[in-house]
Scaffold this motif. Structure first.
Motif, PDB file in Angstrom:
ATOM      1  N   TRP A 282     -49.430  48.493  43.101  1.00 48.05           N
ATOM      2  CA  TRP A 282     -50.470  47.512  43.399  1.00 48.05           C
ATOM      3  C   TRP A 282     -51.824  48.157  43.156  1.00 48.05           C
ATOM      4  O   TRP A 282     -52.079  49.283  43.601  1.00 48.05           O
ATOM      5  CB  TRP A 282     -50.388  47.066  44.858  1.00 48.05           C
ATOM      6  N   PRO A 287     -52.094  43.547  40.711  1.00 48.93           N
ATOM      7  CA  PRO A 287     -51.737  43.371  42.125  1.00 48.93           C
ATOM      8  C   PRO A 287     -50.283  42.941  42.309  1.00 48.93           C
ATOM      9  O   PRO A 287     -49.979  41.821  42.733  1.00 48.93           O
ATOM     10  CB  PRO A 287     -52.722  42.298  42.592  1.00 48.93           C
ATOM     11  N   LEU A 289     -46.815  42.470  43.911  1.00 55.72           N
ATOM     12  CA  LEU A 289     -46.296  42.307  45.263  1.00 55.72           C
ATOM     13  C   LEU A 289     -44.780  42.142  45.213  1.00 55.72           C
ATOM     14  O   LEU A 289     -44.234  41.556  44.268  1.00 55.72           O
ATOM     15  CB  LEU A 289     -46.926  41.091  45.941  1.00 55.72           C
ATOM     16  N   GLY A 306     -47.107  45.611  48.939  1.00 53.86           N
ATOM     17  CA  GLY A 306     -47.512  46.161  47.650  1.00 53.86           C
ATOM     18  C   GLY A 306     -47.489  47.673  47.739  1.00 53.86           C
ATOM     19  O   GLY A 306     -47.863  48.261  48.768  1.00 53.86           O
ATOM     20  N   ASP A 383     -54.587  40.090  48.654  1.00 52.36           N
ATOM     21  CA  ASP A 383     -53.397  40.799  48.169  1.00 52.36           C
ATOM     22  C   ASP A 383     -52.963  40.268  46.811  1.00 52.36           C
ATOM     23  O   ASP A 383     -52.593  41.031  45.916  1.00 52.36           O
ATOM     24  CB  ASP A 383     -52.246  40.627  49.167  1.00 52.36           C
TER      25      ASP A 383
END
Length: 627
Positions: A282, A287, A289, A306, A383
């Protein structure tokens, strides 16, 4: 029949008998300024599941139209209005001071709020959990005439086990008494920018139930909390907290789409680790996840994580923040999280994400959440988007606390860290902003910094942002308007000189303003009268963008010449009497020349890359990475 059962039986009868007058129907009040989302709120706000890192399948929202009564004083708590219709309908979640609440009230220090709900019959063999996202400031909860819970702290979630208080398959009365002094009644509590006496950089307060309320069912033995972090080496660190605390067996699965890529069985209520191979890391650029499923007996919850590591280390002789082992220049905005129609409560999730998406599109890789805590969906959006969060602790008023007030501040700081520490986007905690509530005679930031590191050794700590720096924490922070002074051999009288043993960060700068027509202003004369207090006012948008480029060019030079590692521009949007945002308060006018800003932000990253990205051969003093 016991008294409790008698109370449950009588309450619905009183309501049905019509012994109290009906509440005035809900209608939103015209706020001093609206947004494009104001009309989208309706009477079923925030329908999304509110807690994405501990999600259950059986749940129902209690958001919507409730009833409200001004309680006048603390004495009202002794005589709860059980079975009564209150005075007027109100929207939950919302700030009682907002137009969307239907009240747009002032001085709502003592309040009653009520609603009715039903619990499905098929939940009878389950625990019934009543969840509050946040109630500002103290909440006393009654269910069917019985006191069920008390919570203190205006920014934090809490759960009530309502099983023993509810009637299954029947009507239930939920009554909440709220006490919120803000900065009145000699209160010294965490309030951030809220004040009863609005003036320039201090804004309209938020009282009441301002984040989501929901019910869910869980087995008798259930998961109460999940602490989970995952690092760049694939190591997952977990504590699954259970209601019983018996340390029963739990299984944690890590999933990539529909595929389970790792699983581990251990005991609840104990710290454990396991490793996942070949993970995608991440970062703001990617990013990535991974979904998480946790099973404890019959209880199954969904979460996510992450894989990334935050630390600090020396790069070419300068202490730097490290993201997955490499120096990454961090650039973001001061993000106040205020809305003209909802105050602390964004009108919709789409509205909230709009702000974050603008920052991401311009090239920012970070946001400083300024002395406010958002709902969990805000952090989920960061996130998902790849925006680092520097998270402030909501500050006390501009006074020095006594021992009890300081102890309560410290307790709530721990609640903040424990509540949010599983979000991969959060990379730093901030304890004190510009000395607000900081005790200068004893320097409590040292002990508080140590405590945060005990609770969360995976992140950096900015103990003091702006002023009164005595050497605690990982950052040497400077605030200066409008020009930056970031890791430089020059500094202003309020900020301390740069400390080369810590990370050089420009905690705030910019703040240049541009006045607009009344259509885009918070139409409150007292706020309009303070616009001239803005650090700098630029006559046109062209001049505002010219000045922005000048300041960002200075910042770039300080990255190239000195030890600047991170910076925070003031600010995402205007707020009430402040007109120095990238956007106006209603989000309808963008001041930024978007291509210019994208180019200038990218030039900051290029300058940082030119200073080296590989840490020196040493042990990181955060004890996380070895180089």
């Amino acid at each position: 029949m016991c008294s409790a059962s008698l109370g449950r039986a009588v309450l619905p009868l009183l309501a049905l008998a019509g012994l109290t007058a009906a509440a005035t129907p809900y209608a939103p009040q015209p706020p001093p300024l609206s947004t494009d989302w104001t009309e989208d709120v309706g009477t079923h706000p925030w329908p999304e599941y509110p807690r994405p890192q501990l999600q259950r399948s059986q749940w129902q929202t209690l958001n919507g139209v409730w009833e409200y009564r001004n309680a006048e004083s603390a004495a009202a708590l002794a005589v709860p209005p059980f079975g009564e219709s209150l005075d007027t309908e109100v929207l939950v979640p919302s700030c009682l001071e907002s137009g969307l609440s239907g009240l747009q009230a002032q001085n709502t220090i003592y309040s009653w709020l009520s609603t009715h709900f039903s619990v499905p019959d098929d939940w009878q063999d389950q625990r019934v959990l009543l969840n509050f996202g946040a109630v500002d400031y103290e909440a006393t909860v009654f269910i069917n005439g019985e006191r069920a819970a008390f919570n203190r702290g205006g920014y934090f979630e809490f759960t009530v086990d309502a099983t023993d208080f509810v009637n299954f398959g029947d009507d239930n009365e939920l009554l909440v008494f709220v006490y919120d002094p803000t900065d009145g009644e000699d209160a010294v509590i965490p309030i951030g920018k809220q004040t009863l006496n609005q003036r320039h950089i201090f804004y309209t307060p938020c009282s009441g139930i301002w984040q989501s309320v929901w019910l869910e069912s869980a087995p008798k033995e259930y998961i109460t909390k999940l602490d989970l972090t995952a690092d760049m080496n694939g190591e997952v660190t977990v504590i699954v907290h259970s209601a019983s605390g018996n340390g029963d067996s739990v299984e944690v699965k890590v999933e990539n789409g529909d595929e389970t890529i790792a699983s581990h069985t251990a005991n609840a209520d104990e710290h454990f680790t396991f490793t996942v191979d070949d993970v995608k890391l991440w970062s703001p650029d990617s990013p990535n996840l991974y979904n998480i499923t946790v099973t404890l007996g019959d209880d199954e919850i969904r979460s996510y994580t992450g894989f990334r590591t935050i630390s600090k280390g020396t790069v070419d002789g300068i202490v730097r923040p490290l993201v997955n082992g490499e120096f990454r220049f961090l650039f973001g905005t001061l993000d106040q999280g205020f809305w003209p129609d909802g105050i602390y409560t964004p009108p919709t999730r789409e509205a909230m994400v709009y702000d974050l998406q603008l920052l991401k599109d311009l090239g920012f890789n970070m946001v400083r959440k300024h002395i406010k805590v958002e709902n969990a969906l805000f952090y989920r959006a960061c996130d998902e988007l790849g925006l680092f969060v520097i998270q402030d602790m909501p500050s006390l008023p501009l006074v020095e606390p006594n021992a009890d007030q300081q102890a309560e501040f410290a307790r709530q700081l721990e609640v903040l860290v424990n509540q949010l520490k599983s979000h991969p986007s959060i990379m730093s905690w901030v304890i004190y902003n510009e000395g607000w509530g900081q005790i200068l005679s004893t320097n409590p930031e040292f002990d508080l910094t140590d405590r945060i590191r005990e609770l969360d050794p995976t992140r950096l700590v900015n103990s003091v942002t702006g002023w009164y720096d005595h050497g605690a924490g990982d950052y040497s922070d400077n605030h200066h308007y409008a020009n930056p002074q970031c890791g430089t051999p020059f500094y202003s009288s309020l900020s301390s000189p740069y400390d080369p043993e810590r990370i050089g960060i420009q905690g705030e700068f910019g703040g240049i303003g541009h006045n607009v027509s009344i259509e885009n202003l918070w139409n409150v004369q007292a706020a309009i009268d303070t616009i001239d207090e803005t650090y700098e006012l630029d006559a046109t948008l062209e001049v505002w963008n010219y000045r922005s480029r000048t300041l960002l060019t200075e910042l770039r030079d300080q990255i190239s010449r000195f030890a600047c590692s991170a910076a925070i521009w003031t600010q995402t949007t205007d707020v009430e009497g402040e007109v120095n945002g990238l956007m106006t308060y209603d989000r309808r006018l963008k001041r930024v020349d978007e291509q210019q800003w994208k180019d200038d932000i990218e030039s900051l990253y290029r300058a940082a890359r030119g200073r080296g990205e590989t840490p020196d051969e040493r042990v990181s003093d955060r004890g996380v990475l070895r180089y």
